[in-house]
Write a protein that holds these residues in place. Sequence first.
Motif, PDB file in Angstrom:
ATOM      1  N   ASN A   1      -9.621  -7.297   5.611  1.00 38.77           N
ATOM      2  CA  ASN A   1      -8.572  -8.268   5.902  1.00 38.77           C
ATOM      3  C   ASN A   1      -7.203  -7.591   5.944  1.00 38.77           C
ATOM      4  O   ASN A   1      -6.941  -6.658   5.184  1.00 38.77           O
ATOM      5  N   VAL A   2      -6.342  -8.092   6.818  1.00 35.42           N
ATOM      6  CA  VAL A   2      -4.993  -7.549   6.905  1.00 35.42           C
ATOM      7  C   VAL A   2      -3.996  -8.627   6.496  1.00 35.42           C
ATOM      8  O   VAL A   2      -4.119  -9.791   6.872  1.00 35.42           O
ATOM      9  N   LEU A   3      -3.015  -8.208   5.706  1.00 35.81           N
ATOM     10  CA  LEU A   3      -2.021  -9.140   5.180  1.00 35.81           C
ATOM     11  C   LEU A   3      -1.195  -9.742   6.301  1.00 35.81           C
ATOM     12  O   LEU A   3      -0.635  -9.029   7.116  1.00 35.81           O
TER      13      LEU A   3
ATOM     14  N   MET B   1      -5.335  -4.938   3.529  1.00 40.39           N
ATOM     15  CA  MET B   1      -4.456  -3.876   4.004  1.00 40.39           C
ATOM     16  C   MET B   1      -3.268  -4.537   4.687  1.00 40.39           C
ATOM     17  O   MET B   1      -3.347  -5.695   5.094  1.00 40.39           O
ATOM     18  N   THR B   2      -2.184  -3.804   4.831  1.00 42.09           N
ATOM     19  CA  THR B   2      -1.092  -4.310   5.662  1.00 42.09           C
ATOM     20  C   THR B   2      -1.428  -4.034   7.124  1.00 42.09           C
ATOM     21  O   THR B   2      -2.189  -3.110   7.438  1.00 42.09           O
ATOM     22  N   ILE B   3      -0.862  -4.836   8.011  1.00 39.71           N
ATOM     23  CA  ILE B   3      -1.106  -4.639   9.440  1.00 39.71           C
ATOM     24  C   ILE B   3      -0.647  -3.253   9.897  1.00 39.71           C
ATOM     25  O   ILE B   3      -1.397  -2.548  10.588  1.00 39.71           O
ATOM     26  N   PRO B   4       0.574  -2.805   9.535  1.00 37.77           N
ATOM     27  CA  PRO B   4       0.996  -1.461   9.971  1.00 37.77           C
ATOM     28  C   PRO B   4       0.069  -0.364   9.466  1.00 37.77           C
ATOM     29  O   PRO B   4      -0.243   0.582  10.187  1.00 37.77           O
TER      30      PRO B   4
ATOM     31  N   ARG C   1       0.838  -1.185   0.000  1.00 34.44           N
ATOM     32  CA  ARG C   1       0.000   0.000   0.000  1.00 34.44           C
ATOM     33  C   ARG C   1       0.880   1.244   0.000  1.00 34.44           C
ATOM     34  O   ARG C   1       2.030   1.194   0.428  1.00 34.44           O
ATOM     35  N   PRO C   2       0.378   2.352  -0.488  1.00 38.97           N
ATOM     36  CA  PRO C   2       1.170   3.582  -0.450  1.00 38.97           C
ATOM     37  C   PRO C   2       1.520   3.966   0.984  1.00 38.97           C
ATOM     38  O   PRO C   2       0.792   3.659   1.927  1.00 38.97           O
ATOM     39  N   VAL C   3       2.640   4.648   1.146  1.00 35.25           N
ATOM     40  CA  VAL C   3       3.069   5.089   2.470  1.00 35.25           C
ATOM     41  C   VAL C   3       2.092   6.129   3.002  1.00 35.25           C
ATOM     42  O   VAL C   3       1.709   7.074   2.300  1.00 35.25           O
TER      43      VAL C   3
ATOM     44  N   PHE D   1     -11.991   2.772   6.394  1.00 34.42           N
ATOM     45  CA  PHE D   1     -10.737   3.066   5.717  1.00 34.42           C
ATOM     46  C   PHE D   1     -10.837   2.717   4.240  1.00 34.42           C
ATOM     47  O   PHE D   1     -11.511   1.755   3.854  1.00 34.42           O
ATOM     48  N   ASP D   2     -10.171   3.494   3.440  1.00 31.27           N
ATOM     49  CA  ASP D   2     -10.073   3.205   2.012  1.00 31.27           C
ATOM     50  C   ASP D   2      -9.166   1.996   1.834  1.00 31.27           C
ATOM     51  O   ASP D   2      -7.956   2.073   2.061  1.00 31.27           O
TER      52      ASP D   2
END
Length: 649
Positions: free
Chosen positions: A473-475, A507-510, A290-292, A531-532
């Motif tokens: 879901n989170v990666l 999404m990533t967890i962070p 995902r983008p920073v 969240f988008d």
Amino acid sequence: MKIKHLNNRIAQVFWNGDNSLQFKNFRYLPRWIVVAIDLVLVLCSCYFSLFLIENGNSTFYEVLSINQQVAFLLLVYLATFFTFSTYSGLIRHSTFVDVFKIVMACSLAMLFLVAINFTYYFLYGQKVFLMSFLIVHLSITFTALFSFRLAVKKAYSFFSNSNLKGHDVLIVGVNDDSIALAEALTTSQNQNFNLMGFVSFKKDHQRIKILGKPIIKYGSSFYKIIAPMKVTGLIIAGTPLSLKRKNEMVDRALAHDLKVFYVPDITQWADQEDLSLKIKEIQIEDLLERPVLHLEDVEISKYLNDRVVLITGAAGSIGSEISRQVSKYHPKCLLILDQAESPLYDLELELKEHFPTISYKVILADVRQKDRLEQIFKDHSISVVFHAAAYKHVPMMEEHPKEAVHVNILGTVHLADLAVAYKVERFVMVSTDKAVNPTNVMGASKRAAEMYVQSLQQHIPAHTKFITTRFGNVLGSNGSVIPYFKKQIANGGPVTVTHLDIIRYFMTIPEACQLVLQAGTMGKGGEVFVFDMGPPVKIMDLAKRMIKLSGLQPYADIDIQIIGLRPGEKLYEELLTDASTSLPTHHHKIMIVKDQTMPYEKLVTHLTQITTALQQEKDEAVVHQIKQLVPEFISKNSVFELLDHNATL
């Protein structure tokens, strides 16, 4: 017994590799061995020099005996070795700097010996050392030390070339990172990768070379051009590729049986020696990245800095990452609460290692036990609660709906009521997109929890601001599909997909946890933030790409089987209900959902009915009452579909 124990200990040290010696599998020569070998070379040089001088009919001075002269020279050279740290470099990677250290050490030893020689001569009228002996010894010693390092370097290079099968690779991009990587590959002894050239996205780069290697334009004829080069892989080195271009490049490379590697940007490299560890085969997570995010650190710090923060479910994927991120804002005390003993202990060790200045308190507790929770609130002046404790496994909660009620609903009720009673400033609840138009018990229980905190906010003009965050879901989280697919591929398959058309948001967890912290700054009380998540991912496509990234072919090497939807599972997740509306916030990744709020008294009545149903020990009665509270809860692929059918009769 003592002798046997001593022998075992010696065997451990010199064979099992429990210290830096590692005789069983040398990665480098320990420093004391380098010093010892250097001294042996100096010693051999002494006696060889003596032999040459004696054959030249020279007579040695008698101030010191021959053995005393040799011992004195050894001490002098040992001192200069320590002065210039000639032993500190890795011998197999000796450079000009290491040669220079040897030159300086030998020169200093020579100057010191000459000074001793002439000082003694002026004081006592005779010399200690024969000057011709010192000159010959210096020459032989330097040659021996230099030759030793050169021999080790050549031997290491020879065995590396013999034992490693390297990849002929192209580095993607022509920028600082890619050139730095190329230099590191060509100057280090890493034989895993043989640089063949660079890949450029600009036409004008074709006319130049870098480090003597060609630059190839990436385009429709790219793979025809590189075919004669026998390239076996591509390395993406911190290249600013768009996610779309990166995915397209990886798919085409895999289609042409090329491996794709990834290395982070140069600022994340520890040193050149770690280069081979930095280059990894690209993973599916790298293609779903995902983008920073740009966070408002000042605003987040305002409500976390120097505050007592409680995190429930702290040992889970989301809770543990929230713990790490909150620690960066220097809370007064971080209370990490979970009922899972071992993961909680692991988190404690990790936090103490990486954030040693932060005060932590580990709390082994269960959100179902209100008396235990109340004691925690009494003992600590809690300012912020991040509520991540929940049961989230969809099929398992279909089988154990009472547990979903106890933890996801009543656990939230306990914490929310205590937050009000003890004047907590902010209560941030982690929810899920499965709470939207739920088709399973887990999602419905989370929706009920959302409804309670929203209703409580409106009912009581409380000091506490209740904020709900909702995402998909989170990666890499516990129980998520990607680790599951990896395990199946590692075991030789098959990879199991529940439906050909099933899609999910990722999404990533962070990223998810960063947005949770950010949403905490925005809430005025009672909002649900979504969240988008970006575009959804088709799970079948995900499975195929993961197999290809493993160097295998779907269906040929690893089979993919459709096993049918699991209990309570639906084809796609939603972030908004049909009756909901969304409003933008000043953060482009966060929206506010506007839902109708149920009156508090009515909601409490439903909760009382659910609690009464729990005592009947009948799952159908419990789920029926949840459906009364959450009317949009329509079961799918579940034994509880009959309840919906009866309701329509």
